[in-house]
Design a protein around this motif. Structure first.
Motif, PDB file in Angstrom:
ATOM      1  N   ARG A  26       0.827  -1.201   0.000  1.00 40.21           N
ATOM      2  CA  ARG A  26       0.000   0.000   0.000  1.00 40.21           C
ATOM      3  C   ARG A  26       0.865   1.257   0.000  1.00 40.21           C
ATOM      4  O   ARG A  26       0.617   2.213  -0.742  1.00 40.21           O
ATOM      5  CB  ARG A  26      -0.927   0.002   1.223  1.00 40.21           C
ATOM      6  N   GLU A  27       1.892   1.274   0.848  1.00 34.34           N
ATOM      7  CA  GLU A  27       2.764   2.439   0.926  1.00 34.34           C
ATOM      8  C   GLU A  27       3.542   2.642  -0.368  1.00 34.34           C
ATOM      9  O   GLU A  27       3.739   3.770  -0.822  1.00 34.34           O
ATOM     10  CB  GLU A  27       3.716   2.279   2.111  1.00 34.34           C
ATOM     11  N   THR A  28       3.969   1.533  -0.974  1.00 37.96           N
ATOM     12  CA  THR A  28       4.691   1.621  -2.252  1.00 37.96           C
ATOM     13  C   THR A  28       3.798   2.216  -3.337  1.00 37.96           C
ATOM     14  O   THR A  28       4.224   3.090  -4.108  1.00 37.96           O
ATOM     15  CB  THR A  28       5.172   0.223  -2.687  1.00 37.96           C
ATOM     16  N   LEU A  29       2.557   1.766  -3.385  1.00 34.52           N
ATOM     17  CA  LEU A  29       1.639   2.271  -4.395  1.00 34.52           C
ATOM     18  C   LEU A  29       1.246   3.721  -4.123  1.00 34.52           C
ATOM     19  O   LEU A  29       1.088   4.514  -5.061  1.00 34.52           O
ATOM     20  CB  LEU A  29       0.396   1.388  -4.453  1.00 34.52           C
ATOM     21  N   SER A  30       1.096   4.080  -2.858  1.00 32.78           N
ATOM     22  CA  SER A  30       0.800   5.481  -2.520  1.00 32.78           C
ATOM     23  C   SER A  30       1.911   6.397  -3.000  1.00 32.78           C
ATOM     24  O   SER A  30       1.653   7.496  -3.517  1.00 32.78           O
ATOM     25  CB  SER A  30       0.614   5.631  -1.006  1.00 32.78           C
ATOM     26  N   GLU A  31       3.136   5.959  -2.842  1.00 33.53           N
ATOM     27  CA  GLU A  31       4.273   6.746  -3.319  1.00 33.53           C
ATOM     28  C   GLU A  31       4.232   6.869  -4.839  1.00 33.53           C
ATOM     29  O   GLU A  31       4.540   7.921  -5.402  1.00 33.53           O
ATOM     30  CB  GLU A  31       5.579   6.090  -2.871  1.00 33.53           C
ATOM     31  N   HIS A  32       3.852   5.797  -5.509  1.00 37.39           N
ATOM     32  CA  HIS A  32       3.750   5.812  -6.972  1.00 37.39           C
ATOM     33  C   HIS A  32       2.792   6.910  -7.445  1.00 37.39           C
ATOM     34  O   HIS A  32       3.054   7.596  -8.439  1.00 37.39           O
ATOM     35  CB  HIS A  32       3.269   4.443  -7.471  1.00 37.39           C
ATOM     36  N   PHE A  33       1.687   7.082  -6.747  1.00 37.55           N
ATOM     37  CA  PHE A  33       0.653   8.027  -7.171  1.00 37.55           C
ATOM     38  C   PHE A  33       0.816   9.422  -6.587  1.00 37.55           C
ATOM     39  O   PHE A  33       0.078  10.341  -6.975  1.00 37.55           O
ATOM     40  CB  PHE A  33      -0.732   7.504  -6.761  1.00 37.55           C
ATOM     41  N   SER A  34       1.747   9.628  -5.672  1.00 39.01           N
ATOM     42  CA  SER A  34       1.766  10.853  -4.865  1.00 39.01           C
ATOM     43  C   SER A  34       1.883  12.128  -5.694  1.00 39.01           C
ATOM     44  O   SER A  34       1.144  13.102  -5.462  1.00 39.01           O
ATOM     45  CB  SER A  34       2.888  10.791  -3.826  1.00 39.01           C
ATOM     46  N   ASP A  35       2.800  12.179  -6.647  1.00 46.03           N
ATOM     47  CA  ASP A  35       2.970  13.404  -7.440  1.00 46.03           C
ATOM     48  C   ASP A  35       1.706  13.709  -8.246  1.00 46.03           C
ATOM     49  O   ASP A  35       1.276  14.866  -8.338  1.00 46.03           O
ATOM     50  CB  ASP A  35       4.170  13.263  -8.377  1.00 46.03           C
ATOM     51  N   ASP A  36       1.122  12.671  -8.826  1.00 45.82           N
ATOM     52  CA  ASP A  36      -0.101  12.821  -9.605  1.00 45.82           C
ATOM     53  C   ASP A  36      -1.220  13.380  -8.727  1.00 45.82           C
ATOM     54  O   ASP A  36      -1.948  14.302  -9.135  1.00 45.82           O
ATOM     55  CB  ASP A  36      -0.496  11.437 -10.157  1.00 45.82           C
ATOM     56  N   VAL A  37      -1.337  12.858  -7.512  1.00 44.37           N
ATOM     57  CA  VAL A  37      -2.401  13.280  -6.604  1.00 44.37           C
ATOM     58  C   VAL A  37      -2.231  14.744  -6.204  1.00 44.37           C
ATOM     59  O   VAL A  37      -3.201  15.507  -6.144  1.00 44.37           O
ATOM     60  CB  VAL A  37      -2.451  12.362  -5.367  1.00 44.37           C
ATOM     61  N   MET A  38      -1.006  15.157  -5.936  1.00 47.43           N
ATOM     62  CA  MET A  38      -0.764  16.538  -5.533  1.00 47.43           C
ATOM     63  C   MET A  38      -1.198  17.523  -6.618  1.00 47.43           C
ATOM     64  O   MET A  38      -1.793  18.557  -6.334  1.00 47.43           O
ATOM     65  CB  MET A  38       0.724  16.724  -5.207  1.00 47.43           C
ATOM     66  N   GLU A  39      -0.910  17.219  -7.867  1.00 49.59           N
ATOM     67  CA  GLU A  39      -1.318  18.107  -8.960  1.00 49.59           C
ATOM     68  C   GLU A  39      -2.819  18.012  -9.229  1.00 49.59           C
ATOM     69  O   GLU A  39      -3.458  19.007  -9.602  1.00 49.59           O
ATOM     70  CB  GLU A  39      -0.534  17.758 -10.227  1.00 49.59           C
ATOM     71  N   LEU A  40      -3.363  16.820  -9.041  1.00 52.52           N
ATOM     72  CA  LEU A  40      -4.789  16.624  -9.270  1.00 52.52           C
ATOM     73  C   LEU A  40      -5.624  17.488  -8.336  1.00 52.52           C
ATOM     74  O   LEU A  40      -6.673  18.001  -8.734  1.00 52.52           O
ATOM     75  CB  LEU A  40      -5.129  15.139  -9.076  1.00 52.52           C
ATOM     76  N   GLN A  41      -5.166  17.663  -7.095  1.00 55.08           N
ATOM     77  CA  GLN A  41      -5.876  18.524  -6.142  1.00 55.08           C
ATOM     78  C   GLN A  41      -6.138  19.902  -6.733  1.00 55.08           C
ATOM     79  O   GLN A  41      -7.238  20.445  -6.627  1.00 55.08           O
ATOM     80  CB  GLN A  41      -5.046  18.700  -4.858  1.00 55.08           C
ATOM     81  N   ASP A  42      -5.112  20.483  -7.346  1.00 54.46           N
ATOM     82  CA  ASP A  42      -5.251  21.824  -7.910  1.00 54.46           C
ATOM     83  C   ASP A  42      -6.195  21.827  -9.105  1.00 54.46           C
ATOM     84  O   ASP A  42      -6.948  22.783  -9.306  1.00 54.46           O
ATOM     85  CB  ASP A  42      -3.880  22.362  -8.328  1.00 54.46           C
ATOM     86  N   LEU A  43      -6.141  20.769  -9.903  1.00 54.29           N
ATOM     87  CA  LEU A  43      -6.970  20.713 -11.108  1.00 54.29           C
ATOM     88  C   LEU A  43      -8.453  20.658 -10.771  1.00 54.29           C
ATOM     89  O   LEU A  43      -9.262  21.375 -11.380  1.00 54.29           O
ATOM     90  CB  LEU A  43      -6.587  19.490 -11.961  1.00 54.29           C
ATOM     91  N   ILE A  44      -8.825  19.841  -9.785  1.00 57.06           N
ATOM     92  CA  ILE A  44     -10.247  19.644  -9.496  1.00 57.06           C
ATOM     93  C   ILE A  44     -10.724  20.449  -8.288  1.00 57.06           C
ATOM     94  O   ILE A  44     -11.925  20.471  -7.988  1.00 57.06           O
ATOM     95  CB  ILE A  44     -10.568  18.152  -9.287  1.00 57.06           C
ATOM     96  N   GLY A  45      -9.801  21.107  -7.584  1.00 57.85           N
ATOM     97  CA  GLY A  45     -10.182  21.941  -6.450  1.00 57.85           C
ATOM     98  C   GLY A  45     -10.715  21.170  -5.265  1.00 57.85           C
ATOM     99  O   GLY A  45     -11.648  21.631  -4.589  1.00 57.85           O
ATOM    100  N   LYS A  46     -10.157  19.998  -5.000  1.00 62.30           N
ATOM    101  CA  LYS A  46     -10.586  19.178  -3.861  1.00 62.30           C
ATOM    102  C   LYS A  46      -9.369  18.734  -3.066  1.00 62.30           C
ATOM    103  O   LYS A  46      -8.303  18.466  -3.641  1.00 62.30           O
ATOM    104  CB  LYS A  46     -11.379  17.955  -4.338  1.00 62.30           C
ATOM    105  N   ASP A  47      -9.542  18.645  -1.767  1.00 64.51           N
ATOM    106  CA  ASP A  47      -8.476  18.204  -0.873  1.00 64.51           C
ATOM    107  C   ASP A  47      -8.336  16.682  -0.959  1.00 64.51           C
ATOM    108  O   ASP A  47      -9.263  15.946  -0.618  1.00 64.51           O
ATOM    109  CB  ASP A  47      -8.797  18.624   0.564  1.00 64.51           C
ATOM    110  N   LEU A  48      -7.177  16.220  -1.409  1.00 65.13           N
ATOM    111  CA  LEU A  48      -6.927  14.783  -1.560  1.00 65.13           C
ATOM    112  C   LEU A  48      -5.854  14.306  -0.588  1.00 65.13           C
ATOM    113  O   LEU A  48      -5.253  13.251  -0.800  1.00 65.13           O
ATOM    114  CB  LEU A  48      -6.500  14.476  -3.004  1.00 65.13           C
ATOM    115  N   SER A  49      -5.631  15.051   0.465  1.00 64.76           N
ATOM    116  CA  SER A  49      -4.541  14.714   1.394  1.00 64.76           C
ATOM    117  C   SER A  49      -4.733  13.341   2.015  1.00 64.76           C
ATOM    118  O   SER A  49      -3.751  12.640   2.308  1.00 64.76           O
ATOM    119  CB  SER A  49      -4.423  15.781   2.477  1.00 64.76           C
TER     120      SER A  49
END
Length: 297
Positions: A270-293
């Motif tokens: 789970r932690e390995t996969l979370s790291e895989h997606f982390s950069d994508d998720v950080m930018e996605l927050q700005d695109l859709i205007g939702k907190d994905l923390s």
């Protein structure tokens, strides 16, 4: 010809089945009787997949005539829609939609990509359509991408929401796009539906029943699971000899004996996969205007 005026574009295993059935109950909403026509994603039918027992579902793209026929019974419905989760995945889909229905409204539901990936895998296991253990399937993904596998078996790439949604924001005005989170649908469904109905310009006070789910479970025995799949494949022949209700009871009994709630995902993976997606998720927050923390914890 009648086209839909809104589309649910994905993501798979993020609550789209529940959303489809909730929308279908609204008196001013008409949903395609075929849940996933995939008309704007014909590439789906040119891909490979890992299904030892293939069924008889449609194996070629839907024609324009067949697609528009799905909506001929819409009558006076104000909102006419369909739900094809592959629309989010394939790069050419947004422009195809823009060409034929430029004023369409687009709805996406996104789930924590790690949870979505494991749920998609469990779904394939439930239906006897996955062979490898989850970790091995993840390791095999680069090879599968080169071999043009279906998105349902690309557990990581299907969760790369940022480039998928960016294509829609480049193609359509942002006012035409509404993005929700799976957690919103699960925890505050009526609030989500009120907002969605307002977006679709139908009565927002209508409250649908919320029983419909498409649950990912795991078979305790793959042998029993394969038996059920074979029963499904030969069902027409069996029904010629046995009552249909008996065949359905047999299938349900196999599920009762064999299906279990999906297991917990290994914490290290789970932690390995979370790291895989982390950069994508950080930018996605700005695109859709939702907190994905919470997706990153």
């Amino acid at each position: 010809m009648t086209f839909p005026n809104f589309l649910i574009i994905g993501a798979a295993k993020s609550g789209t089945t529940a959303l489809y059935h909730g929308l279908k109950q609204h008196p001013d909403v008409y949903m395609s009787p075929v849940k996933e026509p995939r008309y704007f994603a014909p590439e789906f039918y040119w891909t490979n997949y890992d299904a030892p027992l293939r069924d008889s579902r449609r194996k070629q793209p839907m024609t324009l005539e067949a697609y528009t026929d799905l909506f001929e019974a819409a009558g006076q419905a104000k909102a006419i829609g369909e739900a094809s989760t592959e629309y989010l995945y394939f790069p050419e889909t947004p422009q195809r939609i823009k060409t034929q229905i430029p004023k369409v409204k687009l709805v996406a539901v996104l789930r924590n990509p790690v949870e979505r990936a494991f749920s998609a895998y469990c779904y394939q296991m439930r239906d006897g359509c996955a062979v490898l253990p989850f970790e091995e399937a993840i390791e095999a993904e680069p090879k599968r991408i080169k071999q043009n596998w279906r998105p349902g078996w690309l557990y990581l790439k299907s969760g790369d929401y940022l480039p998928q949604l960016e294509r829609y924001y480049r193609t359509f005005d942002s006012s035409q796009i509404k993005v929700y989170l799976y957690d919103e649908l699960r925890r505050q469904p009526q609030r989500l539906y009120r907002d969605l109905f307002s977006f679709l310009e139908v009565d927002p006070t209508f409250e649908p029943e919320l029983a419909q789910k498409n649950v990912s479970k795991m078979p305790a025995s793959q042998s029993l699971n394969r038996l059920k799949r074979r029963l499904k494949v030969v069902k027409p022949a069996i029904e010629a000899l046995l009552p249909e209700t008996l065949v359905e009871r047999m299938s349900a009994k196999l599920d009762e004996l064999n299906m279990r709630d999906k297991p917990e995902l290994n914490q290290e993976l789970r932690e390995t996969l979370s790291e895989h997606f982390s950069d994508d998720v950080m930018e996605l927050q700005d695109l859709i205007g939702k907190d994905l923390s919470l997706w990153l914890n």
